[in-house]
Scaffold this active site. Structure first.
Site, mmCIF file in Angstrom:
data_model
loop_
_atom_site.group_PDB
_atom_site.id
_atom_site.type_symbol
_atom_site.label_atom_id
_atom_site.label_comp_id
_atom_site.label_asym_id
_atom_site.label_seq_id
_atom_site.Cartn_x
_atom_site.Cartn_y
_atom_site.Cartn_z
ATOM 1 N N ASP A 499 0.856 -1.189 0.000
ATOM 2 C CA ASP A 499 0.000 0.000 0.000
ATOM 3 C C ASP A 499 0.891 1.236 0.000
ATOM 4 O O ASP A 499 2.121 1.125 -0.013
ATOM 5 C CB ASP A 499 -0.956 -0.013 1.202
ATOM 6 C CG ASP A 499 -0.208 -0.025 2.524
ATOM 7 O OD1 ASP A 499 1.034 0.156 2.521
ATOM 8 O OD2 ASP A 499 -0.852 -0.235 3.564
ATOM 9 N N ASP A 501 1.731 3.468 2.200
ATOM 10 C CA ASP A 501 2.711 3.570 3.286
ATOM 11 C C ASP A 501 3.857 2.590 3.089
ATOM 12 O O ASP A 501 5.019 2.914 3.317
ATOM 13 C CB ASP A 501 2.034 3.281 4.632
ATOM 14 C CG ASP A 501 1.313 4.519 5.141
ATOM 15 O OD1 ASP A 501 1.633 5.616 4.642
ATOM 16 O OD2 ASP A 501 0.433 4.377 6.013
#
Ligand code: 0R9
Length: 634
Positions: A499, A501
């Site tokens: 993802d 992050d």
């Protein structure tokens, strides 16, 4: 006219061969190959500047993927060739013709292969050449891969001289024909640095932007530019010399940074893989600093010598050579490495003599650099001692205490087989701990985001707990004193969530390794784990893992009663899933991190991770295609 017809057929066969196997002539038909066309034409314009004619080159990116390149040289000769065709027609339709005509002393070898303008014509939908010469404006046009559309004719009178080439690459050959303004600007700036006094202008008509490059003190400006975001320790040192008919120019400057950055060029072609000239350069500076330090009692007999890495810590240098064509030898797959043996001793002696003289004349600068090299030497020796102690069991407790609670070590102590997983977050770390093969796999969970090593000060970087833990765990030093052969692990594997992050952390880690443990990448020991993105559970309750939407679509085509889920993070996978898809060497696929062009990597890291926001915005706008994510997910 028989000869004319016969040679015309041969020419078309030649150009057809280029169209059939474009890769053989320009390397590839991707973005790189497309830009190769530009370099071919620009190199011809630059050759004319090197020969002493004209000092201005303009590149215009038009709408609809058409590009114009102009120079203010003598203009391509417009007379008749013995074949009965005009010289421009021969230049732009006969393979390798340009080189045979011209007698330039230090010709640019024309990018990758030096194959000439006819190759560009062969791969273009249309090409238009306008020549300003002998008081006349002459024009010739080609279409459909080099067929004459309109033969050379006078279209006006002029007092100017020069050549203007406009072409549109063929969409049948190139998947994407869009020229990149930033790619062209980057390369043109480099050429302007290397040819002091030359102005290169790049104009993007579509996006209404332009850039102009002109440098009076070429190599000095080049080094200043490379050190823009660093803190220089002195003014740029610059010298020239000639030996064995090889002209050598060097500019160098030390900064407070730890990594070295050396760029080299031969006859205006970048030697990305170094070669004999870089070896000579390194030997020359090592000798000069050792001699100076010994003569001035800054190094005593018992201290030993500085080694190469000590005197290159924080060094930025550009080396530019002019080698006569007869002595030119390029090696390696991409011909990016100089093989000429004389270049080694020539560069070594010019660098040694000039640097020694400079140091004697500039005591303060000499002491500043020697002080930095001494610190590097002390750190290198201390790191070696600590490693030896750790290996002999002496310092072991200290090391393990340092890491307490974080690292889950492998049972084996064999650095030839051990793997270290750097895992995002404690919860994924927990799964990884269960999923690993504890015999040889170690897990180090990293909490939160690590510091951006491109922006932070060296003090802050070394204070950062995550960074410190990684340096200790890998156990092979950092910066210029990093020694990949001392690594406790054969593979260091970055394992982050798929993802935003996760990708951010992955990028921060890559920046850290690039800056502080580059040897790990160069030795092929750094990897990125490749966890699946999708899980399709079928009626029989079986788990099926997929890495792309297309594969999922393919799989479910003739099925009913399935359930698709997207793994948003490693934490969503249980230990069994993680083992079977991502960690078990028998079943996983890893992405190996490698550096193909060190100078380009340097620039990209600087733009994408560095302090300045504007260049990053520009690069992203130019190079990133934004799409809607996840059209599949329900
Ligand atoms: C816009 C891109 N510019 C060019 O492609 C270009 C080629 C070129 C040139 C000469 C001058 N300007 C040029 N621009 C040239 C070279 C020579 C003599 N007169 C003019 C020479 O090398 O002897 N040419 C490159 C090849 C040739 N001209 C030719 F001589 F083979 F025709």
């Amino acid at each position: 006219m028989a000869k004319y017809d016969e040679s015309s057929i041969k020419i078309l066969e030649g150009l057809e061969a280029v169209r059939k196997r474009p890769g053989m002539y320009i390397g590839s038909t991707d973005k790189r190959g497309l830009h190769h066309l530009v370099w071919e034409i620009v190199d011809n314009a630059i050759d004319e500047v090197i020969n002493g004619y004209g000092n201005y080159i303009k590149i215009i990116l038009h709408k609809n993927d058409t590009i114009t390149i102009c120079d203010t040289g003598r203009g391509v000769p417009i007379g008749m060739h013995e074949s009965g065709k005009s010289t421009p027609e021969v230049i732009y339709t006969v393979l390798h013709a340009g080189g045979k005509f011209s007698e330039a002393g230090y010709k640019v070898s024309g990018g990758l292969h030096g194959v000439g303008a006819s190759v560009v014509n062969a791969l273009s939908k249309s090409m238009d050449v306008t020549i300003y010469r002998d008081g006349l404006i002459s024009n010739i046009r080609f279409k459909d891969g080099g067929k004459v559309d309109s033969p050379l004719k006078t279209i006006g009178e002029t007092k100017k001289t020069g050549t203007m080439v406009t072409f549109t690459p063929d969409l049948d050959i190139f998947k994407n024909c869009h020229f990149s303004y930033t790619t062209i600007c980057e390369r043109m700036q480099e050429s302007a640095f290397l040819l002091s006094g030359l102005t290169i202008e790049v104009i993007d008509e579509e996006d209404k932007r332009s850039a102009k490059y002109y440098y009076e003190d070429g190599l000095i400006s080049f080094v200043e530019y490379m050190n823009e975001s660093k803190k220089p320790l002195h003014k740029v040192i610059n010298f020239k010399g000639t030996k064995s008919d090889i002209e050598i120019e060097v500019a160098l400057q030390y900064t407070d940074a730890y990594n070295e950055s050396i760029m080299s060029f031969v006859n205006n072609v970048k030697t990305s893989d170094g070669g004999t000239h870089e070896v000579g350069f390194k030997t020359g500076i090592t000798k000069a600093f050792n001699d100076y330090a010994k003569t001035n009692s800054l190094l005593k007999g018992k201290d030993g010598n500085f080694d190469g890495s000590d005197v290159r810590e924080g060094l930025t240098a550009v080396i530019n050579l002019k080698v006569p064509e007869a002595k030119l030898q390029f090696e390696g797959q991409t011909k990016g490495k100089l093989g000429t043996p004389e270049a080694r001793s020539a560069v070594e002696s010019v660098v040694y003599d000039n640097l020694k003289f400079f140091l004697e004349e500039n005591k303060e600068i000499a002491l500043t650099i020697i002080d930095k090299a001494t610190k590097s030497k002390i750190a290198r020796e201390a790191a070696r001692k600590a490693r030896e102690e750790a290996r002999n069991g002496k310092g072991k407790n200290k090391l393990e205490k340092n890491l307490s609670g974080k690292l889950t070590p492998a049972q084996s102590k064999n650095p030839k087989i051990n793997e270290l997983f750097l895992v995002e977050g404690d919860s994924a770390g927990g799964s990884a701990k269960q999923a690993r093969d504890k015999k040889f796999q170690a897990v180090l969970p990293l909490r939160g985001k690590i510091i951006n090593t491109e922006k932070a000060s060296i003090e802050d970087i070394l204070k950062n707990e995550e960074i410190n833990t990684m340096i200790h765990t890998i156990g092979a030093g950092y910066g210029n004193n990093f020694d990949a052969s001392e690594s406790n692990y054969d593979k260091v594997i970055i394992m982050c969530d798929a993802d935003v992050d996760g990708f951010h952390i992955q990028t921060l880690l890559l920046t850290f390794f690039f800056r502080f443990m580059r040897g790990l990448i160069e030795q092929g020991k750094l990897y990125i784990a490749n966890p699946p993105l999708f899980n399709v559970i079928t009626k029989d309750k079986k788990y099926n893992y997929f890495w792309s939407e297309d594969d999922v679509k393919d799989f479910i085509k003739d099925k009913t009663g399935y359930r698709i889920s997207r793994f948003k993070g490693l934490g969503e996978m249980n230990a069994d899933q993680l083992e079977n898809t991502t960690m078990n060497p028998e079943k996983r696929s890893l992405i190996k991190v490698s550096i193909t062009d060190a100078a380009l990597a340097e620039k990209r890291v600087k733009v994408l991770m560095g302090e300045q926001v504007e260049p990053r915005k520009e690069w992203i706008n130019e190079n990133v295609v934004f799409t809607m994510e996840d059209d599949l997910i329900i």
